[in-house]
Design a protein around this motif. Structure first.
Motif, PDB file in Angstrom:
ATOM      1  N   TRP A 362       0.909  -1.006   0.103  1.00 56.30           N
ATOM      2  CA  TRP A 362      -0.029   0.098  -0.031  1.00 56.30           C
ATOM      3  C   TRP A 362       0.665   1.265  -0.067  1.00 56.30           C
ATOM      4  CZ3 TRP A 362      -4.766  -1.329  -1.692  1.00 56.30           C
ATOM      5  CH2 TRP A 362      -5.259  -2.524  -1.188  1.00 56.30           C
ATOM      6  N   PRO A 363       1.602   1.536  -1.013  1.00 58.53           N
ATOM      7  CA  PRO A 363       2.359   2.892  -1.163  1.00 58.53           C
ATOM      8  C   PRO A 363       1.360   3.912  -1.026  1.00 58.53           C
ATOM      9  CG  PRO A 363       2.107   1.594  -3.147  1.00 58.53           C
ATOM     10  CD  PRO A 363       1.766   0.824  -2.437  1.00 58.53           C
ATOM     11  N   GLY A 364       0.150   3.915  -1.402  1.00 61.92           N
ATOM     12  CA  GLY A 364      -0.899   5.210  -1.329  1.00 61.92           C
ATOM     13  C   GLY A 364      -1.503   5.040   0.057  1.00 61.92           C
ATOM     14  N   ASN A 365      -1.084   4.098   1.253  1.00 65.94           N
ATOM     15  CA  ASN A 365      -1.401   3.993   2.403  1.00 65.94           C
ATOM     16  C   ASN A 365      -2.873   3.680   2.453  1.00 65.94           C
ATOM     17  OD1 ASN A 365       1.158   4.339   4.007  1.00 65.94           O
ATOM     18  ND2 ASN A 365       1.133   6.133   2.600  1.00 65.94           N
ATOM     19  N   VAL A 366      -3.465   4.518   3.483  1.00 65.05           N
ATOM     20  CA  VAL A 366      -5.060   4.175   3.846  1.00 65.05           C
ATOM     21  C   VAL A 366      -6.075   4.834   2.604  1.00 65.05           C
ATOM     22  CG1 VAL A 366      -6.985   4.536   5.224  1.00 65.05           C
ATOM     23  CG2 VAL A 366      -4.743   4.413   6.239  1.00 65.05           C
ATOM     24  N   ARG A 367      -5.606   5.784   1.914  1.00 64.17           N
ATOM     25  CA  ARG A 367      -6.297   6.353   0.734  1.00 64.17           C
ATOM     26  C   ARG A 367      -6.361   5.177  -0.454  1.00 64.17           C
ATOM     27  NH1 ARG A 367      -3.574  10.719  -0.643  1.00 64.17           N
ATOM     28  NH2 ARG A 367      -4.731  12.021   0.681  1.00 64.17           N
ATOM     29  N   GLU A 368      -5.032   4.529  -0.624  1.00 64.51           N
ATOM     30  CA  GLU A 368      -5.161   3.550  -1.864  1.00 64.51           C
ATOM     31  C   GLU A 368      -5.940   2.419  -1.373  1.00 64.51           C
ATOM     32  OE1 GLU A 368      -2.105   0.820  -3.937  1.00 64.51           O
ATOM     33  OE2 GLU A 368      -1.241   2.143  -2.460  1.00 64.51           O
ATOM     34  N   LEU A 369      -5.901   1.971   0.054  1.00 67.41           N
ATOM     35  CA  LEU A 369      -6.621   0.960   0.485  1.00 67.41           C
ATOM     36  C   LEU A 369      -8.074   1.080   0.395  1.00 67.41           C
ATOM     37  CD1 LEU A 369      -6.966  -1.744   2.167  1.00 67.41           C
ATOM     38  CD2 LEU A 369      -6.918  -0.400   4.215  1.00 67.41           C
ATOM     39  N   ARG A 370      -8.753   2.384   0.494  1.00 64.19           N
ATOM     40  CA  ARG A 370     -10.149   2.549   0.450  1.00 64.19           C
ATOM     41  C   ARG A 370     -10.326   2.716  -0.924  1.00 64.19           C
ATOM     42  NH1 ARG A 370     -13.448   5.398   3.693  1.00 64.19           N
ATOM     43  NH2 ARG A 370     -11.780   6.189   4.957  1.00 64.19           N
TER      44      ARG A 370
END
Length: 459
Positions: A362-370
């Protein structure tokens, strides 16, 4: 919870000290329980109504350290501020090592006592949110549409504690972290838990506008100040008066605007673009960046004086790859939001999908996960999200090997074995709770009962 409903324990063997502290706290609206010795203090701390404690280290029957040790497993739930006549004593240091929230030295500064108690209670409320999620991650959120910081990993608990410490103060806060880690959520949590909570929470993305437009956005402009300025406009500082201004991506500010921001932070004054009147604003600034501001200072791209003015207190958010244990909790929280937003009551994640999500970086972190979960939910038509619905997941097309002795072309046997394994994983994840397991699988509890009996999983 309002502080007026909270109970504070005052444990001190000196009647005068105990009475003065109790009077002070009651004058601020707290309820107070008093204890004159260590045994009484330990008994009072067992009362679930007690929200925080002021604990003298030297008391008869049982000293403060012994009480603290006995209370060690509940120090996040009920923070303890130790009281000592010797600020540098080994006992005070030992108390902090044992997990005391803070310590105060006699004679007391009354404002410091109140400030410390408020900070401790703010931390307690944040930790309570984490524990509530941990106790039942499948429960309905009070308002699933509200974004909040979610996690129970040590790294996130440290963030919650940091927010609890800085929120009651009125100094600038610098929130650091990679893109998508939730820096705006931290800023919002600081605002909600501060004395400015009733005021406005105003947001500005410093990277989204040109320098000219950004100056007008921040400070406002007078009519005719530039082409297109057809009327006077109040800036974000004016709009945030009495509240909090969140400056996202503050590292993108140009040097001219940095100087004007520094002026506001130092004096509380500013001018509208094209204006002659000096205005004042009572605003707390929370700034965020994913840039290395120290490096930018060294390169001459960011003012050193502004950096130190912003960096009074820093809160650093960990990237998602460093708190993988939080991913199941985060996915559950996001799925509930998507379910409410789109009207998908049957939306859930299969255990295999959760496991696949947990393994990704998840290089984009929580935003990418969402975003990934939103895409997957659409592909799953609002039902159970499986690995094949997770676009970009390297295991999405993985095929389960047939069981030994089975005909590799026996489709029924392969499907049955896969179904049996997924049901077993769901039951394990739900700790044997069939209602939760059925919800994870997107089937009824009766269907789950029939399948567990058919596959021999009901033993």
């Amino acid at each position: 919870m309002s502080r007026h409903a909270q109970t504070v324990l005052v444990a001190d063997d000196d009647p005068a000290t105990r009475s003065n502290l109790a009077l002070l706290l009651r004058s601020e609206g707290y309820r107070v329980v008093e204890a004159a010795d260590g045994d009484a203090a330990a008994a009072a701390l067992a009362d679930p109504a007690v929200a925080a404690a002021l604990l003298d280290l030297r008391m008869p029957r049982r000293d403060g350290l012994a009480v603290l040790r006995a209370h060690a497993d509940r120090l996040d739930e009920v923070p303890v501020v130790v009281v000592t006549a010797y600020g540098g004593s080994s006992a005070a240091i030992e108390a902090m090592k044992l997990g005391a929230y803070d310590y105060l030295t006699k004679p007391f500064d009354l404002d410091e006592v109140l400030f410390t108690v408020r900070r401790a209670l703010t931390q307690r409320s944040l930790v309570a949110q984490v524990q509530a999620l941990s106790a039942d991650p499948l429960r309905d959120d009070p308002d699933p549409d509200d974004d909040e910081l979610v996690g129970r990993s040590p790294a996130m608990v440290a963030v919650f504690k940091a927010v609890g410490l800085v929120a009651p103060a009125d100094e600038p806060v610098l929130v650091l972290g990679e893109s998508g880690t939730g820096k705006e959520l931290v800023a919002n949590a600081i605002h909600r838990n501060s004395h400015r909570a009733a005021g406005a929470f105003v947001k500005v993305n410093c990277a989204a506008l040109s320098p000219t437009l950004l100056e007008s956005e921040l400070f406002g402009h007078e009519k005719g100040a530039f082409t297109g300025a057809v009327a006077r406009r109040r800036g974000r500082f004016e709009q945030a008066h009495g509240g909090t201004l969140f400056l996202d991506e503050v590292g993108e500010l140009g040097l001219d605007l940095q100087a004007k921001l520094l002026r506001v932070l130092q004096s509380g004054t500013f001018d509208r673009v094209g204006g002659e009147e000096t205005l004042t604003a009572d605003v707390r600034v929370v700034a965020a960046t994913n840039r290395d501001l120290k490096a930018r200072v060294g390169a001459g791209e960011f003012r050193e004086d502004l950096y130190y003015r912003l960096d009074v207190v820093a809160v650093t958010l960990p990237p998602l790859r460093e708190r993988r244990d939080d991913i199941p909790l985060l996915t559950d929280h996001i799925v509930k939001q998507l379910s409410r937003k789109h009207g998908w009551p049957g939306l859930a994640l299969s255990p295999e999908a959760v496991a696949a999500l947990t393994r990704r970086d998840w290089p984009g972190n929580v935003r990418e996960l969402r975003n990934a979960l939103a895409r997957a939910a659409i592909h799953a038509r609002g039902r159970v999200v499986r690995t094949e619905h997770l676009a970009g997941d390297h295991e999405a097309g993985a095929v389960t090997a047939p069981t030994p002795g089975a005909d590799p072309l026996d489709l029924r046997a392969a499907v049955a074995e896969t179904e049996r394994r997924v049901i077993r994983q769901a039951l394990e994840q739900a700790d044997g709770n069939r209602t939760r397991a059925a919800k994870l699988l997107g089937i009824s509890r009766r269907q789950l009962f029939e399948k567990t009996r058919a596959y021999g999983l009901d033993r």
